[in-house]
Enzyme design. Sequence first.
Site, short mmCIF file in Angstrom:
data_model
loop_
_atom_site.label_atom_id
_atom_site.label_comp_id
_atom_site.label_asym_id
_atom_site.label_seq_id
_atom_site.Cartn_x
_atom_site.Cartn_y
_atom_site.Cartn_z
N ASP A 51 0.83 -1.33 0.07
CA ASP A 51 0.07 -0.10 0.06
C ASP A 51 0.80 1.33 -0.02
O ASP A 51 1.41 1.79 1.14
CB ASP A 51 -0.99 -0.12 1.20
CG ASP A 51 -2.15 0.95 1.15
OD1 ASP A 51 -2.01 1.61 0.09
OD2 ASP A 51 -2.89 1.06 2.15
N ALA A 52 1.29 1.41 -1.06
CA ALA A 52 2.13 2.87 -1.50
C ALA A 52 1.38 3.97 -2.16
O ALA A 52 2.10 5.03 -2.22
CB ALA A 52 3.29 2.26 -2.02
N LYS A 53 0.44 3.52 -2.82
CA LYS A 53 -0.26 4.42 -3.59
C LYS A 53 0.66 5.45 -4.52
O LYS A 53 0.34 6.77 -4.58
CB LYS A 53 -1.11 5.60 -2.76
CG LYS A 53 -2.15 4.62 -1.90
CD LYS A 53 -3.03 5.58 -1.02
CE LYS A 53 -4.10 4.62 -0.34
NZ LYS A 53 -3.62 3.88 0.76
N ARG A 54 1.36 5.09 -5.24
CA ARG A 54 2.34 5.71 -6.19
C ARG A 54 1.70 6.16 -7.39
O ARG A 54 0.55 5.42 -8.03
CB ARG A 54 3.45 4.68 -6.39
CG ARG A 54 4.22 4.27 -5.27
CD ARG A 54 4.85 5.46 -4.55
NE ARG A 54 5.77 5.06 -3.55
CZ ARG A 54 5.89 5.28 -2.11
NH1 ARG A 54 5.10 5.96 -1.83
NH2 ARG A 54 7.02 4.99 -1.37
N THR A 111 -0.85 -0.60 -4.83
CA THR A 111 -1.93 0.36 -4.81
C THR A 111 -1.33 1.70 -5.63
O THR A 111 0.00 1.92 -5.24
CB THR A 111 -2.33 0.97 -3.28
OG1 THR A 111 -1.31 1.32 -2.68
CG2 THR A 111 -3.32 -0.28 -2.77
#
Length: 283
Positions: A97-100, A127
């Site tokens: 879960d890093a939402k890059r 993510t």
Amino acid sequence: MTTLEPFGARLRRAMDERGPLCVGIDPHASLLADWGLNDDVAGLARFTRTVVEALADRVAVLKPQSAFFERFGSRGLAVLETAVVEARERGALVLMDAKRGDIGSTMAAYAATYLDPASPLFSDALTVSPFLGYGALRPAVDLARENGCGLFTLALTSNTEGQEVQRAVRADGSTVAATMLGHLAAENAGAEPLGSFGAVVGATLGDLSAFDLAINGPLLAPGIGAQGATPADLPAVFGDAVRNVVPSVSRGVLRHGPDPEALLTAAARFADEVRKAVDQPGL
């Protein structure tokens, strides 16, 4: 190195065998304190190791939140690297879960960090944020497909601030969220038993019948537990797409630590409740 089976197929099998549940690994300061641990690298390592050892051979997906490791710098990232490797060795799928989200070579570098088997942070899925334009995610989409990984793209998040972007109406009359769901459906076209390109859709959002969630891919659903949603809410929120939902629980499980058996019992209870909700007759 052998290319992995597509993430969607691996995820479907893991959920069928282990239960449809994703447990977050979110070692924020207050939770470390609740466990009687110091807010330092030693506390971080103890917390993370306990969660991985308790759950990685039993739950379908573990989702480390990268930010809580990054805040400790290189030593925190070393803990994260170890957790990713050990969780995958024990059979859990790891969703980073890093939402890059970026463009060009920068997006390609983010993709290589998490989706290249040669990377120490290689994960089963990642993510990503599409709000620089879905096309900007192409390096991650291509690398994920090449290496049998998955992506979960932000689409309809549970935070109220997200609505000003996600539910904004484009010139063609469609919302931004609907546009993202359409892109994901196209990525997953023809995939069996499940596509590898999923959406993040909050479990707390209520009736989403205005959106086509039938993207032939997984729907990561945060909000179960501490944020107020329950497994019983899932059919009403996700409708016909409910069987592709991957409910995500963090504090609802983690607050039962540091006892490993209590962590496992909490995770098993959530998985059983999701199964019962999703397997109702007529769904």
